[in-house]
Write a protein that holds these residues in place. Structure first.
Motif: not given
Length: 337
Positions: A180-187, A281-287, A173-178
């Protein structure tokens, strides 16, 4: 800040078995004035001082920036200062005690505003410089003084750092939701929803989201940033304030257990021996992907974060990504994932 013996107030307070705020309060009426602690009152007053030095620290890192305070955004839960050089994220509920401090030093009178949390630990400090507006300082002290004269201070027990918290059963679930992130603040909201915290999530997330790095990789990382001439965002914070440097790293000077950045307008003092875990760490964002290097102490507390700076026409993120890819991994933590 040091006393007459040359010992820093924070270290002297520790030797005395009291908090730093209690030590400062003991000099109320003798160079110390109690102030209203609300950032909504303090920040607009500090904006009038001109050039100052901002200091935010935790037990393992001290972050110092020279500049002018401006563009303060108030907020009950979170506030911000978004000036050219001074970049802060403020959490007002931890701004509990505040003081104006005037102290004679070998270099002359040193003036500062110092803010502490309920336990008496430093949250944020502002030091005047030679070009600061002394008339504005006098107005600040006059406007914010509470009139309290007690030389004692009520403090609460320090809240320990939260230990790493994870639920391996919710890894997918963590990986699936990760993803879908669009902004680092959502983490952090994601971690809270899954009953985890930052370090706990890192420990179970696995590739391609995180990679455990050798704790000794911090200095090589800073050296690579310096040598590449790129710009980074370097965050240091505590429960009440996060301070951010955006720019290059030019002068590194290790001294004993300390790794120091000593640049015009920016200093970092890092206890490299406090670093117990480091994560890429790598998080997806809109940029595009936000890649960070994040260091934690042995109790699981976050010491610092570093990100690549993405500016139009001068995007350091690709070069930063290559630096992070080249850092040595830590086999034992990677194997545990």
């Amino acid at each position: 800040m040091r006393n007459a013996s040359g010992t820093r107030e924070r270290d002297l307070a520790g030797k005395l078995g009291i908090s730093e705020a209690e030590l400062i309060a003991a000099f109320t009426g003798y160079g110390t004035t109690r102030l209203a602690a609300s950032p909504d009152r303090i920040m607009p007053a500090i904006e009038t001082l001109g050039e100052v030095m901002a200091l935010t620290r935790n037990p393992s890192a001290v972050h110092e920036k020279v500049g002018r305070y401006d563009n303060f955004h108030a907020g009950d839960h979170a506030a911000m200062v978004l000036a050219e050089d001074i970049d802060l994220r403020i959490f007002p509920r931890h701004w509990v005690h505040a003081f104006a401090v005037e102290k004679e030093t070998d270099a002359g009178m040193r003036r500062s505003v110092q803010v502490f949390d309920a336990a008496g630990d430093a949250v944020h400090k502002v030091f005047l410089r030679s070009g600061s507006d002394l008339a504005a300082w006098d107005r600040l002290v006059g406007a914010l003084a509470t009139g309290e004269t007690a030389q004692t201070l009520d403090v609460v027990d320090r809240v320990p750092a939260e230990a790493p918290k994870a639920d391996p059963a919710r890894r997918e679930t963590l990986q699936k939701e990760w993803r879908r992130l669009t902004d680092t603040h959502q983490f952090l909201r994601l971690c809270s929803k899954l009953k985890m915290n930052r370090l706990g999530a890192y420990r179970i997330a696995g590739a391609p989201f995180v990679r455990a790095l050798d704790p000794g990789s911090v200095s090589p990382m800073l050296e690579a940033v310096r040598d590449a001439g790129i710009e980074v965002m370097l965050f240091v914070g505590n429960r009440g304030c996060i301070q951010i440097h955006s720019g290059p790293v030019e002068t590194l000077k290790p001294m004993g257990p300390w790794q120091n950045i000593l640049d015009p307008g920016f200093n970092l003092h890092l206890r490299a021996d406090h670093v117990a875990e480091v994560w890429a760490v790598e998080k997806p964002t809109q940029r595009g992907p936000a890649v960070s290097v994040e260091a934690f102490d042995q109790d699981g507390a976050l010491i610092f974060q570093v990100f690549g700076v993405g500016k139009e026409g001068r995007d350091s993120r690709p070069a930063w990504g290559r630096i992070v890819e080249g850092l040595r991994g830590r086999a034992d933590l990677e194997a545990a994932q």
